[in-house]
Design a protein around this motif. Structure first.
Motif, PDB file in Angstrom:
ATOM      1  N   THR A 130       0.853  -1.192   0.000  1.00 33.22           N
ATOM      2  CA  THR A 130       0.000   0.000   0.000  1.00 33.22           C
ATOM      3  C   THR A 130       0.893   1.249   0.000  1.00 33.22           C
ATOM      4  O   THR A 130       2.118   1.125  -0.038  1.00 33.22           O
ATOM      5  N   PHE A 131       0.272   2.433   0.055  1.00 35.09           N
ATOM      6  CA  PHE A 131       1.027   3.680  -0.125  1.00 35.09           C
ATOM      7  C   PHE A 131       0.904   4.614   1.070  1.00 35.09           C
ATOM      8  O   PHE A 131      -0.132   4.646   1.745  1.00 35.09           O
ATOM      9  N   SER A 132       1.973   5.377   1.295  1.00 37.40           N
ATOM     10  CA  SER A 132       1.946   6.347   2.388  1.00 37.40           C
ATOM     11  C   SER A 132       0.848   7.380   2.131  1.00 37.40           C
ATOM     12  O   SER A 132       0.545   7.700   0.981  1.00 37.40           O
ATOM     13  N   SER A 134      -2.202   6.883   2.523  1.00 43.06           N
ATOM     14  CA  SER A 134      -3.470   6.257   2.143  1.00 43.06           C
ATOM     15  C   SER A 134      -4.360   6.092   3.371  1.00 43.06           C
ATOM     16  O   SER A 134      -3.902   6.230   4.503  1.00 43.06           O
ATOM     17  N   GLY A 147      -1.583   3.973   5.191  1.00 41.95           N
ATOM     18  CA  GLY A 147      -0.240   4.550   5.233  1.00 41.95           C
ATOM     19  C   GLY A 147      -0.127   5.771   6.114  1.00 41.95           C
ATOM     20  O   GLY A 147       0.488   6.771   5.722  1.00 41.95           O
ATOM     21  N   THR A 164       4.244  -0.673   3.160  1.00 42.52           N
ATOM     22  CA  THR A 164       3.810   0.636   2.662  1.00 42.52           C
ATOM     23  C   THR A 164       4.989   1.338   1.999  1.00 42.52           C
ATOM     24  O   THR A 164       6.084   1.371   2.556  1.00 42.52           O
ATOM     25  N   LEU A 167       4.001   7.149  -2.205  1.00 42.26           N
ATOM     26  CA  LEU A 167       3.253   7.307  -3.455  1.00 42.26           C
ATOM     27  C   LEU A 167       4.171   7.939  -4.504  1.00 42.26           C
ATOM     28  O   LEU A 167       5.004   8.785  -4.172  1.00 42.26           O
ATOM     29  N   LEU A 173       8.495   1.083  -5.042  1.00 42.71           N
ATOM     30  CA  LEU A 173       7.438   0.099  -5.304  1.00 42.71           C
ATOM     31  C   LEU A 173       8.042  -1.183  -5.877  1.00 42.71           C
ATOM     32  O   LEU A 173       7.743  -2.287  -5.405  1.00 42.71           O
ATOM     33  N   ILE A 186      -4.527   0.477  -3.783  1.00 45.94           N
ATOM     34  CA  ILE A 186      -4.298   1.914  -4.027  1.00 45.94           C
ATOM     35  C   ILE A 186      -5.615   2.670  -4.137  1.00 45.94           C
ATOM     36  O   ILE A 186      -6.615   2.125  -4.616  1.00 45.94           O
ATOM     37  N   GLN A 190      -6.141  10.050  -2.903  1.00 43.33           N
ATOM     38  CA  GLN A 190      -6.040   9.829  -1.458  1.00 43.33           C
ATOM     39  C   GLN A 190      -6.887  10.882  -0.783  1.00 43.33           C
ATOM     40  O   GLN A 190      -6.492  12.044  -0.691  1.00 43.33           O
TER      41      GLN A 190
END
Ligand SMILES: *Cc1c(COP(=O)(O)O)cnc(C)c1O
Length: 402
Positions: A130-132, A134, A147, A164, A167, A173, A186, A190
Motif C-alpha cells: 500500500t502507499f503512504s 493512504s 499509510g 507501505t 506514493l 514500489l 491503491i 487519497q
C-alpha cells in the motif's frame, strides 16, 4: 451534561464532535436543532452523493420496509442479485460481495487476494503493498494497510503481511515486490490523506507491474466511487481495470452498505463458507443500492457531477489565484482540496459559523465534498463564503507576521 451531551455522554469519545446537532436534511441543505441552515459540502464524508433524502431511493426503502427487512444469506435475495447485476453491468467487475462498511469491503478484498493466490493459484503469496498517506479503514488489517501512523498508535501488534511505500516512488514500489507479494492496494485520489491525486503515469506503472509480476490490482473506491470523481468509478479516468475494487460511502446514499467487486477469475476463490456477513446485502440495503444506481443512471448524475466539479474547480482557481495562503487547488470531479500554507481547522469552524459545512483532509487541506446534484448557485454560495474567509485569513496571517 451540556446541551450537546458531550460532558456526560455514554458514548466513547472516539470523535471530537462539533457543537452542532443536525436534525433535518434535504438536497444540499441541513438544519440544526436551533433552526440554523447549512449548505452541506461534506455529505457525511462523501456518503450522501444524491443529496439528503433523495426521493427515488427513499421510496424504494419505504416499499421494502413494508415487505421484508432481513433474511439470512442462506436464502436467495432478489434485490441483492439485481443490485450486483447493475454494478457488474456498469463496471469491469463480474462478481460482488455485499458487506456493511468500507473497512469490511477492504477486509474482503485483502482476504480474496490472499485466498486466490493460496487456494486457486497455490503459490502461497500473501503480502499486500500500500502507499503512504493512504486510508483504508479502522479494522486491524485495514489500519495496517493504511499509510498513516496516527491510526496505528496503541494497537500493536499489527497483523503481518503489509508493506507501505511512498506514493509516486516507482523504485520503492519495485523494490517492495517479492515472491510473497499478492496485491497492490491503491486509492486513485487519497481522500483522507489530503486529496492527493495519483498521477496517471504512476497508476499505469502500478497496473503494469501487477501484470508483470502476477499481482492483483485492488483499487479502494470507497470515497471515489459512485460518481464522486465525475466517473461512476474513478479507475475509469486512468483507462485501467482493477482485479478487485471496493465501495461503501455513496453506495447506499446514506444507508450503511459496502461491497467488494472482482473480476471473473477470482470468483472461485470465494466459494461456499469462505467468507460471509450476517447483514451483508440485506433486502433493505440492496433495495437502496439498486435505487441509488438506477437514479444515477436515469438522471445522468455522474455527468452532472463532472460538470459541477469543473465549475467548482474553475471558480475556486479564479477567485483564489492571488491568495498567498492558498498553495494549491486540486480535485477530480466533486472531491476538491484547497491546500493551504498553514492549519485550516479554524477556517472549517468559521465556515460552519457562516453556514457552510466542509471538512479537512489532513491539517492543511480544506476538503469539499458536495452532493453530485449540487447546483451552480449553491457552488457560488460556498465559494463566496470560502473566498471571504480565506481573504480574512490572509489579512490575519500578515498581521501576526508583522
Ligand atoms: C472511509 C474510507 C474507508 C473506510 O470506510 P468505513 O465505512 O469508515 O469503514 C476506507 N477507504 C477509504 C478510501 C475511505 O475513504
Amino acid at each position: 451534561m451540556n446541551e450537546h451531551g458531550t460532558a456526560a455522554s455514554s458514548l466513547f469519545p472516539t470523535y471530537a464532535r462539533f457543537p452542532v446537532t443536525l436534525v433535518k436534511g434535504e438536497g444540499s441543505w441541513l438544519w440544526d436543532d436551533q433552526g440554523n441552515k447549512y449548505l452541506d459540502f461534506m455529505c457525511g464524508l462523501a456518503v450522501t452523493n444524491l443529496g439528503h433524502a433523495p426521493e427515488q431511493v427513499k421510496q424504494a426503502l419505504v416499499r421494502q420496509l413494508d415487505e421484508l427487512w432481513h433474511v439470512s444469506n442462506l436464502f436467495h435475495i432478489p434485490n441483492q442479485e439485481v443490485a450486483a447485476r447493475l454494478l457488474t453491468e456498469h463496471s469491469c467487475a463480474d462478481a460482488v460481495f455485499f458487506c456493511n462498511s468500507g473497512a469490511e469491503a477492504n477486509e474482503a478484498a485483502i482476504k480474496l487476494a490472499r485466498r486466490y493466490h493460496q487456494q486457486v493459484l497455490k503459490n502461497g503469496r500473501h503480502e499486500i503493498i500500500t502507499f503512504s498517506q493512504s486510508f483504508h479503514g479502522r479494522t486491524l488489517a485495514t489500519l495496517t494497510a493504511t499509510g498513516q501512523d496516527k491510526v496505528k498508535e496503541g494497537f500493536q501488534p499489527l497483523p503481518p503481511g503489509f508493506k507501505t511505500v511512498p506514493l509516486h516512488d516507482e523504485a520503492a514500489l519495485e523494490a517492495a515486490i517479492s515472491e510473497h507479494t499478492a496485491a497492490i492496494l491503491i486509492e486513485t485520489v487519497q481522500a483522507e490523506g489530503g486529496v492527493n491525486l495519483v498521477e496517471p503515469a504512476f497508476m499505469h506503472r502500478v497496473a503494469k507491474l501487477c501484470k508483470e509480476h502476477g499481482l492483483l490490482l485492488i483499487v479502494d473506491e470507497i470515497q471515489t466511487g459512485m460518481g464522486r470523481t465525475g466517473k461512476l468509478f474513478s479507475y475509469e479516468h486512468y483507462g485501467i481495470e482493477p482485479d478487485i475494487f471496493t465501495l461503501a460511502k455513496g453506495l447506499g446514499s446514506g444507508f450503511p452498505v459496502g461491497a467488494m467487486l472482482a473480476k471473473a477469475p477470482l470468483r472461485e476463490a470465494f466459494g461456499p463458507g469462505s467468507h460471509g456477513s450476517t447483514f451483508g446485502g440485506t433486502p433493505l440495503a440492496t433495495a437502496v443500492v439498486k435505487a441509488t444506481i438506477e437514479t444515477m443512471i436515469s438522471e445522468a448524475v455522474v455527468d452532472q457531477a463532472a460538470d459541477a466539479g469543473q465549475y467548482l474547480l474553475a471558480r475556486l482557481r479564479d477567485q483564489l489565484a492571488d491568495n498567498p495562503f492558498v498553495k494549491e487547488i486540486r480535485g477530480l470531479g466533486l472531491i476538491v482540496g484547497i491546500a493551504c500554507d498553514g492549519a485550516v481547522g479554524d477556517l472549517v469552524t468559521a465556515a460552519r459559523d457562516r453556514g457552510l459545512l466542509v471538512v479537512t483532509a489532513g491539517p492543511q487541506v480544506i476538503r469539499l465534498l458536495p452532493n453530485l446534484l449540487v447546483s451552480r448557485s449553491e457552488i457560488d454560495q460556498a465559494v463566496d463564503i470560502l473566498v471571504g474567509l480565506l481573504a480574512e485569513q490572509t489579512v490575519t496571517t500578515r498581521g501576526s507576521n508583522a
